[in-house]
Design a protein around this motif. Structure first.
Motif, short mmCIF file in Angstrom:
data_model
loop_
_atom_site.label_atom_id
_atom_site.label_comp_id
_atom_site.label_asym_id
_atom_site.label_seq_id
_atom_site.Cartn_x
_atom_site.Cartn_y
_atom_site.Cartn_z
N LEU A 1 0.76 -1.33 -0.01
CA LEU A 1 0.04 -0.10 -0.01
C LEU A 1 0.90 1.20 0.17
CD1 LEU A 1 -2.98 -0.92 2.42
CD2 LEU A 1 -3.19 -0.38 0.01
N ALA A 2 1.85 1.46 0.87
CA ALA A 2 2.75 2.61 0.80
C ALA A 2 3.37 2.83 -0.57
CB ALA A 2 3.91 2.21 2.01
N GLN A 3 4.16 1.72 -1.21
CA GLN A 3 4.50 1.55 -2.49
C GLN A 3 3.45 2.41 -3.53
OE1 GLN A 3 7.85 1.59 -3.17
NE2 GLN A 3 7.99 1.59 -1.02
N THR A 4 2.38 1.70 -3.40
CA THR A 4 1.09 2.02 -4.37
C THR A 4 0.91 3.79 -4.04
OG1 THR A 4 0.33 -0.24 -4.16
CG2 THR A 4 -0.91 1.61 -5.09
N ASP A 5 0.65 4.00 -2.94
CA ASP A 5 0.58 5.22 -2.53
C ASP A 5 1.57 6.28 -3.49
OD1 ASP A 5 -2.01 4.98 -1.44
OD2 ASP A 5 -1.10 5.11 0.82
N THR A 6 2.78 6.12 -3.03
CA THR A 6 3.80 6.66 -3.74
C THR A 6 3.85 6.45 -5.12
OG1 THR A 6 5.37 6.12 -1.69
CG2 THR A 6 6.65 6.92 -3.56
N ALA A 7 3.52 5.53 -5.71
CA ALA A 7 3.50 5.32 -7.15
C ALA A 7 2.47 6.35 -7.61
CB ALA A 7 3.11 3.82 -7.53
N LEU A 8 1.29 6.40 -7.00
CA LEU A 8 0.06 7.24 -7.24
C LEU A 8 0.83 8.88 -7.22
CD1 LEU A 8 -2.86 7.36 -8.14
CD2 LEU A 8 -3.32 7.60 -5.79
N SER A 9 1.34 9.25 -6.30
CA SER A 9 1.79 10.42 -6.17
C SER A 9 2.85 11.07 -7.32
CB SER A 9 2.35 10.73 -4.98
OG SER A 9 3.52 10.12 -4.77
N LEU A 10 3.62 9.87 -7.83
CA LEU A 10 4.34 10.09 -8.98
C LEU A 10 3.82 9.98 -10.40
CD1 LEU A 10 7.36 8.41 -7.16
CD2 LEU A 10 7.05 10.75 -7.32
N ALA A 11 3.02 9.07 -10.44
CA ALA A 11 2.29 8.68 -11.83
C ALA A 11 1.78 9.76 -12.61
CB ALA A 11 1.05 7.61 -11.69
N PRO A 12 1.94 9.74 -13.91
CA PRO A 12 1.28 10.99 -14.65
C PRO A 12 -0.23 10.71 -14.56
CG PRO A 12 2.63 9.23 -15.91
CD PRO A 12 2.72 9.06 -14.78
N GLU A 13 -1.00 11.67 -14.81
CA GLU A 13 -2.42 11.81 -14.90
C GLU A 13 -2.94 10.46 -15.86
OE1 GLU A 13 -4.90 13.07 -13.08
OE2 GLU A 13 -3.07 13.97 -12.06
N ALA A 14 -2.40 10.42 -16.90
CA ALA A 14 -2.65 8.95 -17.82
C ALA A 14 -2.56 7.86 -17.12
CB ALA A 14 -2.23 9.39 -19.12
N GLU A 15 -1.74 7.56 -16.13
CA GLU A 15 -1.61 6.26 -15.58
C GLU A 15 -2.09 6.26 -14.25
OE1 GLU A 15 -0.36 4.09 -17.42
OE2 GLU A 15 0.49 5.29 -18.85
N LYS A 16 -2.93 7.18 -13.84
CA LYS A 16 -3.28 7.25 -12.22
C LYS A 16 -4.26 6.08 -12.13
CE LYS A 16 -1.88 11.67 -10.59
NZ LYS A 16 -0.78 11.30 -9.84
N ALA A 17 -5.33 5.90 -13.25
CA ALA A 17 -6.25 5.03 -13.02
C ALA A 17 -5.81 3.72 -12.81
CB ALA A 17 -7.13 4.69 -14.27
N THR A 18 -4.83 3.20 -13.48
CA THR A 18 -4.09 1.91 -13.35
C THR A 18 -3.62 1.80 -11.72
OG1 THR A 18 -3.15 1.93 -15.65
CG2 THR A 18 -2.12 0.36 -13.93
N VAL A 19 -3.02 2.83 -11.37
CA VAL A 19 -2.43 2.62 -9.97
C VAL A 19 -3.65 2.60 -8.90
CG1 VAL A 19 -0.96 3.80 -8.17
CG2 VAL A 19 -0.57 3.99 -10.45
#
Length: 133
Positions: free
Chosen positions: A100-118
């Motif tokens: 969950l922690a890594q996913t939250d960090t990924a979400l904060s870094l992901a471009p808008e187009a990729e946020k739905a995947t995260v």
């Protein structure tokens, strides 16, 4: 691919796809050996760490995959896609809080187009599975 590697076994551009192909065929030990040989020649490059992580995941060595990919994150902490890979491996290893922690960090870094995947993966982790209960 194996022919290309036999012609010049020092070329990462041939060896990395071969390692991935071997992993996809379930030949994890051969794939890891190819990665290890390239690591001896080239050191731990970004590509080698990434491929090692993917090979370990395909071989269901999720703890090893987390370790390999975290080495890459220590070098490049801003790469959201690697963080998501770590989260996937950690989740499969039953390390749900870390996932969950890594996913939250990924979400904060992901471009808008990729946020739905995260977000979709985060929902899967948050809902848990047999690994997390």
């Amino acid at each position: 691919l194996s022919h290309a590697v036999s012609i010049d076994s020092t070329r990462l551009s041939a060896a990395l796809p071969l390692a991935l192909a071997l992993a996809r065929l379930g030949r994890t030990q051969e794939a890891l050996a190819a990665v290890d040989n390239m690591t001896k020649l080239h050191g731990e490059t970004r590509g080698l760490l990434l491929v090692r992580g993917e090979v370990l995941m395909r071989g269901r060595n999720f703890a090893g995959a987390v370790e390999a990919l975290m080495d890459l994150i220590r070098r490049e902490p801003e790469v959201w896609s690697v963080r998501l890979m770590v989260a996937e491996a950690a989740f499969e290893a039953g390390r749900c809080e870390f996932a969950l922690a890594q996913t939250d960090t990924a979400l904060s870094l992901a471009p808008e187009a990729e946020k739905a995947t995260v977000i979709a993966f985060r929902s899967r982790v948050a809902n848990g599975n047999a690994n997390c209960k």
